[in-house]
Design a protein around this motif. Sequence first.
Motif, short mmCIF file in Angstrom:
data_model
loop_
_atom_site.label_atom_id
_atom_site.label_comp_id
_atom_site.label_asym_id
_atom_site.label_seq_id
_atom_site.Cartn_x
_atom_site.Cartn_y
_atom_site.Cartn_z
N GLU A 205 0.87 -0.66 0.00
CA GLU A 205 -0.51 -0.20 -0.39
C GLU A 205 1.18 1.06 -0.13
O GLU A 205 1.78 1.86 0.67
CB GLU A 205 -1.44 0.22 1.07
CG GLU A 205 -2.03 -0.33 1.22
CD GLU A 205 -2.45 -0.72 2.02
OE1 GLU A 205 -4.09 -0.78 1.27
OE2 GLU A 205 -2.75 -0.44 3.31
N PRO A 206 0.52 2.44 -0.86
CA PRO A 206 1.24 3.13 -0.70
C PRO A 206 0.93 4.47 0.35
O PRO A 206 0.23 4.25 1.23
CB PRO A 206 1.17 3.80 -2.47
CG PRO A 206 -0.55 3.60 -2.87
CD PRO A 206 -0.66 2.25 -1.96
N ILE A 207 2.26 5.27 0.29
CA ILE A 207 1.59 5.80 1.77
C ILE A 207 1.75 7.50 0.77
O ILE A 207 2.94 7.42 0.52
CB ILE A 207 2.87 6.29 3.08
CG1 ILE A 207 2.56 4.84 3.49
CG2 ILE A 207 3.02 6.68 4.14
CD1 ILE A 207 3.97 4.16 4.46
N ASP A 208 0.34 8.44 1.20
CA ASP A 208 0.79 9.38 0.23
C ASP A 208 1.24 10.57 1.15
O ASP A 208 0.56 10.82 2.62
CB ASP A 208 -1.01 9.66 0.23
CG ASP A 208 -0.43 11.19 -1.10
OD1 ASP A 208 0.45 12.53 -0.69
OD2 ASP A 208 -0.93 11.45 -1.39
N VAL A 209 2.46 10.92 1.26
CA VAL A 209 2.37 12.09 2.53
C VAL A 209 1.84 13.17 2.69
O VAL A 209 1.50 13.81 4.20
CB VAL A 209 4.03 12.70 2.91
CG1 VAL A 209 4.74 13.96 3.78
CG2 VAL A 209 5.20 11.34 2.42
#
Length: 308
Positions: A205-209
């Motif tokens: 799962e990507p982490i969008d800062v």
Amino acid sequence: MTRYRNGGLFLTLCLIWGTTFVAISAGLLHFPPVLLAAFRYDLAAVLLLAYVYHTETAWRPRGRNEWAEVAVGAVFLIAAYHAFLFTGQQYTTAATAAIVVSLTPILSAGFSRVFVPEYSLTPIGVGGLLLGVAGVVVIARPDPANLLSSDVVATGLIFCAASAMALGSVLSRRIESSLPTLTMQAWAMLGGAILMHAVSASIGEPIDVSAWTHPEAIGSLAFLVIVSSVLGFFLYFTLLENLGPVELNMVSYVAPAIAAVVGWLYLGDEIYLSTVFGFVLIAVGFVLTKRRFIARELSTLKTEQTAD
């Protein structure tokens, strides 16, 4: 006075947990689903563990049975339930998710029949269970030509969430443990959060800062942590002691209405006639499955009112 106080707490819990489904939908606009659920319980576990440490004599599990109870809670009640729920809710409305989750007490009766030998489910109870499942099918509106449509998959995932919650509730009741409920819940939150972080990392799962600077993202997460998890569980366990499990189960049938109204006002969610009909089937299934307990509670309430 106590009755009015309990009524006020009951309505407050319905409002909180009905709005929770809308907060989840809002948060999913900014965070991936399993990671959002993990973040929710990272923070909630820390807050609840701090409270338990200062208020409970038994602030941590001791012995095999107590750790087993925590493990069941972490795997089924926290990790599996929320991973399935948050993932499914990406593709459906808050109201639909709340309605399918309201199937949990009915599924609990079914699992009890399997795992608790002394529990008997009568033919009417079986009919209630089947009626509840039929309600989920009506909500999903499966198209035979496209059984993997997003609506069907979403409803199926949320059904898995309700099943995990029901199974976890039944299995935890089979474990003989003297661990205080809040202590168990706090450690289960921590264990469940760790499991969900592991799942999130394993599926990439990507982490969008940038989500951490978005007011809606932070607001939804804060609501899920402080209001839904910490305050919600405090109200739940207070009412569980005062009202009992059967009456408290009615939260599941008030929350969808709140989720529908708030979802419509805040997210513009549509409410379909099939969704309403499915909810009616699930509610009737609950009454049939729990009719003995409901009759007992009504009799007790009538006796108390006569005594007053």
